[in-house]
Scaffold this active site. Structure first.
Site, PDB file in Angstrom:
ATOM      1  N   PRO A  11       0.877  -1.172  -0.061  1.00 23.54           N
ATOM      2  CA  PRO A  11      -0.243   0.051   0.069  1.00 23.54           C
ATOM      3  C   PRO A  11       0.693   1.303  -0.117  1.00 23.54           C
ATOM      4  O   PRO A  11       1.850   1.287   0.608  1.00 23.54           O
ATOM      5  CB  PRO A  11      -0.820  -0.175   1.116  1.00 23.54           C
ATOM      6  CG  PRO A  11      -0.275  -1.127   2.171  1.00 23.54           C
ATOM      7  CD  PRO A  11       0.483  -1.945   1.224  1.00 23.54           C
ATOM      8  N   ASN A  12       0.342   2.226  -0.836  1.00 19.67           N
ATOM      9  CA  ASN A  12       1.132   3.663  -0.661  1.00 19.67           C
ATOM     10  C   ASN A  12       2.147   3.574  -1.802  1.00 19.67           C
ATOM     11  O   ASN A  12       2.619   4.866  -1.995  1.00 19.67           O
ATOM     12  CB  ASN A  12       1.161   4.264   0.527  1.00 19.67           C
ATOM     13  CG  ASN A  12      -0.199   4.229   1.232  1.00 19.67           C
ATOM     14  OD1 ASN A  12      -1.273   4.907   0.774  1.00 19.67           O
ATOM     15  ND2 ASN A  12      -0.190   3.599   2.544  1.00 19.67           N
ATOM     16  N   ARG A  19       5.341  10.778  -2.476  1.00 22.36           N
ATOM     17  CA  ARG A  19       4.827  10.484  -1.113  1.00 22.36           C
ATOM     18  C   ARG A  19       6.063  10.626  -0.041  1.00 22.36           C
ATOM     19  O   ARG A  19       6.933   9.840  -0.410  1.00 22.36           O
ATOM     20  CB  ARG A  19       4.250   8.968  -1.031  1.00 22.36           C
ATOM     21  CG  ARG A  19       4.249   8.502   0.341  1.00 22.36           C
ATOM     22  CD  ARG A  19       4.288   6.914   0.307  1.00 22.36           C
ATOM     23  NE  ARG A  19       4.060   6.428   1.616  1.00 22.36           N
ATOM     24  CZ  ARG A  19       4.425   5.489   1.976  1.00 22.36           C
ATOM     25  NH1 ARG A  19       4.705   4.502   1.208  1.00 22.36           N
ATOM     26  NH2 ARG A  19       3.941   4.815   3.161  1.00 22.36           N
ATOM     27  N   TYR A  24      11.208   8.649   1.291  1.00 20.19           N
ATOM     28  CA  TYR A  24      11.072   7.546   0.162  1.00 20.19           C
ATOM     29  C   TYR A  24      11.708   7.850  -1.091  1.00 20.19           C
ATOM     30  O   TYR A  24      11.893   7.312  -2.119  1.00 20.19           O
ATOM     31  CB  TYR A  24       9.780   7.238  -0.038  1.00 20.19           C
ATOM     32  CG  TYR A  24       9.201   6.445   1.054  1.00 20.19           C
ATOM     33  CD1 TYR A  24       9.602   5.119   1.428  1.00 20.19           C
ATOM     34  CD2 TYR A  24       8.226   7.328   1.641  1.00 20.19           C
ATOM     35  CE1 TYR A  24       8.855   4.771   2.866  1.00 20.19           C
ATOM     36  CE2 TYR A  24       7.581   6.604   2.909  1.00 20.19           C
ATOM     37  CZ  TYR A  24       7.849   5.659   3.616  1.00 20.19           C
ATOM     38  OH  TYR A  24       7.294   4.824   4.590  1.00 20.19           O
ATOM     39  N   ASN A  75       8.104  -5.596  -0.907  1.00 20.17           N
ATOM     40  CA  ASN A  75       7.899  -4.561  -0.146  1.00 20.17           C
ATOM     41  C   ASN A  75       6.536  -4.831   0.402  1.00 20.17           C
ATOM     42  O   ASN A  75       5.616  -3.989  -0.291  1.00 20.17           O
ATOM     43  CB  ASN A  75       8.327  -3.207  -0.614  1.00 20.17           C
ATOM     44  CG  ASN A  75       8.228  -2.188   0.317  1.00 20.17           C
ATOM     45  OD1 ASN A  75       8.112  -2.288   1.498  1.00 20.17           O
ATOM     46  ND2 ASN A  75       8.873  -1.189  -0.036  1.00 20.17           N
ATOM     47  N   ALA A  78       3.085  -0.959   4.901  1.00 26.40           N
ATOM     48  CA  ALA A  78       2.598  -0.711   6.385  1.00 26.40           C
ATOM     49  C   ALA A  78       2.000  -2.374   6.661  1.00 26.40           C
ATOM     50  O   ALA A  78       2.240  -2.653   7.851  1.00 26.40           O
ATOM     51  CB  ALA A  78       1.412   0.130   6.146  1.00 26.40           C
ATOM     52  N   GLU A  99      12.841  -9.440   1.721  1.00 18.19           N
ATOM     53  CA  GLU A  99      11.922  -8.563   1.973  1.00 18.19           C
ATOM     54  C   GLU A  99      12.866  -7.135   1.815  1.00 18.19           C
ATOM     55  O   GLU A  99      13.778  -7.089   2.150  1.00 18.19           O
ATOM     56  CB  GLU A  99      11.675  -8.581   3.544  1.00 18.19           C
ATOM     57  CG  GLU A  99      11.161  -7.484   4.253  1.00 18.19           C
ATOM     58  CD  GLU A  99      10.770  -7.726   5.860  1.00 18.19           C
ATOM     59  OE1 GLU A  99      11.155  -8.815   6.237  1.00 18.19           O
ATOM     60  OE2 GLU A  99      10.238  -6.740   6.504  1.00 18.19           O
ATOM     61  N   HIS A 101      12.686  -2.876   2.175  1.00 16.54           N
ATOM     62  CA  HIS A 101      11.965  -1.460   2.558  1.00 16.54           C
ATOM     63  C   HIS A 101      13.095  -0.524   2.132  1.00 16.54           C
ATOM     64  O   HIS A 101      14.311  -0.521   2.345  1.00 16.54           O
ATOM     65  CB  HIS A 101      12.005  -1.450   4.095  1.00 16.54           C
ATOM     66  CG  HIS A 101      11.322  -2.537   4.708  1.00 16.54           C
ATOM     67  ND1 HIS A 101       9.994  -2.695   4.608  1.00 16.54           N
ATOM     68  CD2 HIS A 101      11.548  -3.603   5.387  1.00 16.54           C
ATOM     69  CE1 HIS A 101       9.159  -3.596   5.047  1.00 16.54           C
ATOM     70  NE2 HIS A 101      10.280  -4.185   5.546  1.00 16.54           N
ATOM     71  N   ARG A 108      13.185   4.203  12.432  1.00 13.74           N
ATOM     72  CA  ARG A 108      11.833   5.360  12.586  1.00 13.74           C
ATOM     73  C   ARG A 108      11.061   4.929  13.716  1.00 13.74           C
ATOM     74  O   ARG A 108      11.384   4.546  14.741  1.00 13.74           O
ATOM     75  CB  ARG A 108      11.401   4.959  11.153  1.00 13.74           C
ATOM     76  CG  ARG A 108      12.008   5.577  10.047  1.00 13.74           C
ATOM     77  CD  ARG A 108      11.297   5.228   8.690  1.00 13.74           C
ATOM     78  NE  ARG A 108      10.099   6.000   8.561  1.00 13.74           N
ATOM     79  CZ  ARG A 108       9.095   5.820   7.746  1.00 13.74           C
ATOM     80  NH1 ARG A 108       9.373   5.073   6.656  1.00 13.74           N
ATOM     81  NH2 ARG A 108       8.167   6.618   7.423  1.00 13.74           N
TER      82      ARG A 108
HETATM   83  C1  DQA Z   1       8.265   0.817   3.907  1.00 14.06           C
HETATM   84  C2  DQA Z   1       8.329   1.273   5.446  1.00 14.06           C
HETATM   85  C3  DQA Z   1       7.072   1.151   5.960  1.00 14.06           C
HETATM   86  O1  DQA Z   1       7.051   1.174   7.616  1.00 14.06           O
HETATM   87  C4  DQA Z   1       5.957   1.851   5.536  1.00 14.06           C
HETATM   88  O2  DQA Z   1       4.726   1.656   6.114  1.00 14.06           O
HETATM   89  C5  DQA Z   1       5.959   1.897   4.016  1.00 14.06           C
HETATM   90  C6  DQA Z   1       7.253   1.628   3.329  1.00 14.06           C
HETATM   91  C7  DQA Z   1       9.824   1.092   3.267  1.00 14.06           C
HETATM   92  O3  DQA Z   1       9.541   0.759   2.028  1.00 14.06           O
HETATM   93  O4  DQA Z   1      10.494   1.857   3.728  1.00 14.06           O
HETATM   94  O5  DQA Z   1       4.897   2.013   3.492  1.00 14.06           O
HETATM   95  O6  DQA Z   1       7.883  -0.577   3.605  1.00 14.06           O
END
Ligand code: DQA
Length: 148
Positions: A11-12, A19, A24, A75, A78, A99, A101, A108
């Protein structure tokens, strides 16, 4: 030899580039996917690239991957920190999972320090920006080669 890899984004991440760029960066999801395709060509990997804001959709792609693929780069955004359902889906897969990020989640908020997905991941890349994706593909290619 199966060299199909699913690259899944949660998501997002469709808003990448717009964003919270201080966290990011300015690269878009299309930029990331183009970089992944380039890396995959060099590594002779075949790619399926997907992003969704919906948990069920990510789970459906994981189910698809378990039948057809040799690995997953994910990835989960959230859902990393909340989703037992995505962990359960990944646990049905018999191939390596990496995985990713973009941000350094450990630097964070405390709620980002725990990952359900890490329980099943062969490795985790965090804080390398979008460069984490090609790095994850390199590692996955190595793991796929070693499993031959
Ligand atoms: C994320 C880190 C997560 O905590 C966050 O909710 C994201 C992006 C990252 O790529 O740094 O949406 O996965």
């Amino acid at each position: 030899m199966n060299r199909l890899v699913y690259v899944l984004n949660g998501p997002n991440l469709n808003l990448l580039g717009k964003r919270q760029p201080a966290i990011y960066g300015y690269e878009t999801l299309a930029d990331v996917e183009a970089e992944c395709r380039k890396t995959a060509r060099d590594l002779a990997l075949e790619l399926e690239l997907h992003q969704s804001n919906a948990e069920f959709q990510l789970i459906d792609w994981i189910h698809e991957a378990r039948e057809t693929a040799a690995g997953i780069v994910i990835n989960p955004a959230a859902f990393t920190h909340t989703s037992v359902a995505i962990l359960d889906a990944l646990n049905t897969c018999e191939f390596p999972i990496i995985e990713v990020h973009i941000s350094n989640v450990h630097k964070r908020e405390a709620f980002r320090h725990h990952s359900y997905v890490s329980l099943v991941a062969s490795g985790v890349i965090a804080g390398f920006g979008t460069q984490g994706y090609p790095l994850a593909l390199q590692r996955l290619a190595r793991l796929i080669d070693e499993a031959k």
